[in-house]
Motif scaffolding. Structure first.
Motif, PDB file in Angstrom:
ATOM      1  N   PHE A   1       5.941  25.531 -11.915  1.00 39.36           N
ATOM      2  CA  PHE A   1       6.692  24.743 -13.059  1.00 39.36           C
ATOM      3  C   PHE A   1       5.624  24.479 -13.824  1.00 39.36           C
ATOM      4  O   PHE A   1       5.768  23.606 -14.699  1.00 39.36           O
TER       5      PHE A   1
ATOM      6  N   GLY B   1      18.389  25.624 -15.509  1.00 41.30           N
ATOM      7  CA  GLY B   1      17.289  24.559 -15.742  1.00 41.30           C
ATOM      8  C   GLY B   1      16.306  25.518 -13.807  1.00 41.30           C
ATOM      9  O   GLY B   1      17.016  26.454 -12.706  1.00 41.30           O
TER      10      GLY B   1
ATOM     11  N   ILE C   1      15.173  15.560 -18.595  1.00 45.67           N
ATOM     12  CA  ILE C   1      14.609  17.235 -18.876  1.00 45.67           C
ATOM     13  C   ILE C   1      15.453  18.080 -18.958  1.00 45.67           C
ATOM     14  O   ILE C   1      15.779  18.385 -20.046  1.00 45.67           O
TER      15      ILE C   1
ATOM     16  N   PHE D   1       9.944  15.255  -8.339  1.00 46.76           N
ATOM     17  CA  PHE D   1      10.651  14.322 -10.069  1.00 46.76           C
ATOM     18  C   PHE D   1      11.588  13.494  -8.953  1.00 46.76           C
ATOM     19  O   PHE D   1      12.667  14.269  -8.848  1.00 46.76           O
TER      20      PHE D   1
ATOM     21  N   TYR E   1       7.885  21.294 -20.123  1.00 48.01           N
ATOM     22  CA  TYR E   1       7.929  19.888 -20.910  1.00 48.01           C
ATOM     23  C   TYR E   1       7.100  19.176 -19.795  1.00 48.01           C
ATOM     24  O   TYR E   1       6.520  19.050 -19.294  1.00 48.01           O
TER      25      TYR E   1
ATOM     26  N   GLU F   1      13.902  11.176 -13.641  1.00 45.90           N
ATOM     27  CA  GLU F   1      12.653  12.157 -14.202  1.00 45.90           C
ATOM     28  C   GLU F   1      13.536  13.303 -14.610  1.00 45.90           C
ATOM     29  O   GLU F   1      13.447  14.386 -15.774  1.00 45.90           O
ATOM     30  N   ALA F   2      14.569  14.247 -13.738  1.00 46.20           N
ATOM     31  CA  ALA F   2      14.506  15.403 -13.596  1.00 46.20           C
ATOM     32  C   ALA F   2      15.903  15.109 -14.854  1.00 46.20           C
ATOM     33  O   ALA F   2      16.287  16.465 -15.922  1.00 46.20           O
TER      34      ALA F   2
ATOM     35  N   CYS G   1      10.975  22.381 -13.244  1.00 44.40           N
ATOM     36  CA  CYS G   1      11.481  21.506 -13.146  1.00 44.40           C
ATOM     37  C   CYS G   1      10.294  20.621 -11.630  1.00 44.40           C
ATOM     38  O   CYS G   1      10.245  21.621 -10.915  1.00 44.40           O
ATOM     39  N   ASN G   2       9.660  19.798 -11.737  1.00 41.07           N
ATOM     40  CA  ASN G   2       8.942  19.642 -10.753  1.00 41.07           C
ATOM     41  C   ASN G   2       9.715  18.849  -9.579  1.00 41.07           C
ATOM     42  O   ASN G   2      10.763  18.348  -9.582  1.00 41.07           O
TER      43      ASN G   2
ATOM     44  N   MET H   1      14.426  23.644 -10.302  1.00 39.87           N
ATOM     45  CA  MET H   1      13.733  22.340  -9.944  1.00 39.87           C
ATOM     46  C   MET H   1      13.346  23.370  -8.018  1.00 39.87           C
ATOM     47  O   MET H   1      14.063  22.809  -7.538  1.00 39.87           O
TER      48      MET H   1
END
Length: 548
Positions: free
Chosen positions: A234, A80, A118, A110, A190, A114-115, A106-107, A82
């Motif tokens: 991302f 991951g 994902i 978020f 995603y 939300e994370a 991942c944003n 972020m």
């Protein structure tokens, strides 16, 4: 119709640019090494005044490979990410590709909820993040048995492990591991789907590189190109077009941590950037900024964005003196298919036409306009855009049913309605899917409805996209309160801010007595449009967050 004013006689063709380097097997490692040999001492990435040469990047990738292996990462494992834009992302992409591991960006804006979706869905082994979202990463992964570590890129964690960059330096370089292949999955991006939660779009190393090399053609990138990356890494645009394009042409990536409209032109001038990709909302904001923020010494000669209108075209040509603006179309699943040609006529407001790879031996993308019966429609008729392309995704991660449903007779169904003209240019009409296009992101209306609809005082709610003065769309949410409650738009907005990232907060919230339904009792969102009356009755939570 217009044609960019460029002296092509002084430029290398896209194929000449690519053929400056040795051929490769479409693995990211071999592609990178083909460029490392002649470019080792040249700047590959510039970030906040620091330069990372191609050799610096190779050396750091050797350390990152060793670090990942020490963490037990193997081919097929997911990592991951972020984080805000940072050179570490470039290094991680190369290191994961060598191992055959998969990056899951991942944003960083978020929320933990939300994370969590994902990271759990992807089954990440660990997460690398910027300092700011660390607490959200920890909350998102605290009950995940697979995600055993979280490491910040830059700063030491208080009372925890040292930063990623320091941990790399403690490793002995690994120069021998070469497990990743051309058809190994290298990233899962995603993206919000038509219903439910985001889907994980899988891309192979081959599709990444085909897209990157095709971007050399789309923007006629030259060996001395300096691509300023203000979009987040991302996002497929920044990952495949800006980063991938810079590597493919052997140029330099000017990495900006976060987009700032107020400093955009100063950054462009200071870094001597020659090319930049933006989304329409960012371009519209730049057009409205005070004149004193503009720096006429900038060197930007080409800009890649969509959609584009006459006002923005005139502003960037005449006020900002950017000679070439290229309008395009893309999806995370099928990057790099359509674009207005750099060499040749442009049609304002179009999605463009087929944008091929520079090498004629690589299969060209194909497009069709399909009717509901699956047959191709004639020129001028509106139907669903279907695509076949070498840059096609490998599928949706852990979702074979949705993957299968996205194809018909070998054609990927975009869910977008479009028409084709006599010159084979495509024009967008509307979306079949429950997607709201806001600030360059595809946002699932179903996800917003699920998050806000969980409020105990809400009977049901429905989010739709409405026209925005910045281009693309804003979110309007229609809410049916439960009987006997006194919920207000302000309460709904506060709840949205607790459960959704800022880009998903509704701008307009309107309280209604009921919502239209289909025969199967699903909310008939199409009956809410046009939404002019709802917007007039709504509370407008206009945000200035993108203005700074």
């Amino acid at each position: 119709m217009s044609t960019p004013a460029t002296n092509f006689a002084q430029l290398l063709t896209p194929l000449q640019v690519l053929r400056r380097f040795d051929v490769h097997d479409f693995s990211i490692d071999e592609f990178f090494r083909a460029r490392l040999r002649p470019l080792s001492d040249q700047a590959m990435v510039e970030y906040q005044g620091e330069v990372m040469t191609w050799q610096n990047c190779a050396d750091q990738a050797d350390l990152a490979v060793a670090w990942l292996l020490r963490r037990g990462i193997q081919a097929g494992d997911r990592i991951g990410l972020m984080a805000y834009n940072h050179p570490a992302t470039v290094v991680l992409l190369l290191a994961c590709a060598r191992i055959g591991a998969i990056l899951v960006p991942c944003n960083p804006e978020f929320e933990a909820r939300e994370a969590k979706y994902i990271f759990e869905h992807a089954g990440v082994r660990g997460v690398i993040c910027s300092p700011e979202p660390l607490s959200k990463v920890q909350e998102a992964t605290q009950h995940m048995p697979t995600a055993t570590w979280q490491v910040v890129i830059e700063d030491d964690q208080a009372g925890g492990e040292s930063s990623l960059l320091k941990q790399w330096m403690s490793c002995k370089p690994d120069t021998s591991t070469r497990a990743g292949l051309a058809d190994s999955t290298c990233m899962i991006i995603y993206t919000s789907g038509t219903t439910g939660f985001p889907k994980g779009v899988m891309h192979s190393q081959r599709s990444y590189l085909l897209t990157a090399e095709a971007f050399v053609h789309r923007m006629y990138l030259q060996p001395d190109e300096r691509l300023m990356c203000v979009l987040p890494l991302f996002h497929i645009n920044a990952l495949m077009y800006s980063l991938g394009g810079a590597m493919a042409c052997g140029g330099t990536l000017i990495l900006i941590r976060r987009f700032s409209a107020s400093t955009f032109w100063q950054q462009a001038a200071a870094t001597r950037a020659s090319e930049v990709n933006v989304i329409m909302s960012a371009a519209a904001i730049l057009a409205r900024r005070p004149e004193q923020e503009y720096d006429a010494t900038h060197c930007i000669r080409k800009m890649f964005l969509a959609p584009l209108n006459q006002d923005l075209l005139d502003t960037f040509h005449q006020r900002f003196h950017v000679p070439v603006l290229i309008e395009c179309y893309g999806m995370t699943e099928i990057p790099g298919v359509l674009s207005n040609p750099f060499v040749g006529p442009h049609k304002l407001g179009s999605m463009g036409c087929i944008s091929p790879h520079p090498d004629p031996t690589i299969a060209r993308p194909e497009v069709r306009i399909m009717g509901d019966d699956g047959h191709e429609l004639p020129v001028g008729e509106v139907g669903e855009l279907a695509v076949r392309t070498p840059t096609l995704m490998q599928g949706y991660f852990k979702d074979p049913e949705q993957t299968a449903a996205s194809f018909k007779d070998g054609w990927f169904l975009t869910g977008d309605l479009a028409r084709r003209d006599d010159d084979d240019f495509l024009f967008f009409f509307t979306r079949k899917k429950d997607i709201i296009r806001r600030r360059g992101e595809n946002i699932s209306g179903a996800e917003i409805d699920s998050a806000i609809g969980s409020h105990p005082d809400i009977l049901e709610c429905a989010s739709i996209g409405v026209a925005s003065e910045l281009g693309e769309e804003e979110i309007l949410l229609a809410v049916v309160p439960r009987t006997g409650t006194a919920i207000t738009p302000e309460t709904v907005q506060a709840y949205a801010r607790l459960h959704l990232s800022p880009t998903k907060w509704p701008r307009y919230i309107v309280m209604v007595d009921n919502l239209p339904h289909t025969g199967s009792m699903k909310i008939a969102k199409f009956r809410l449009k046009p939404a002019d009356n709802l917007r007039r009755l709504a509370t407008d939570f206009s945000s200035k967050e993108l203005q700074s």
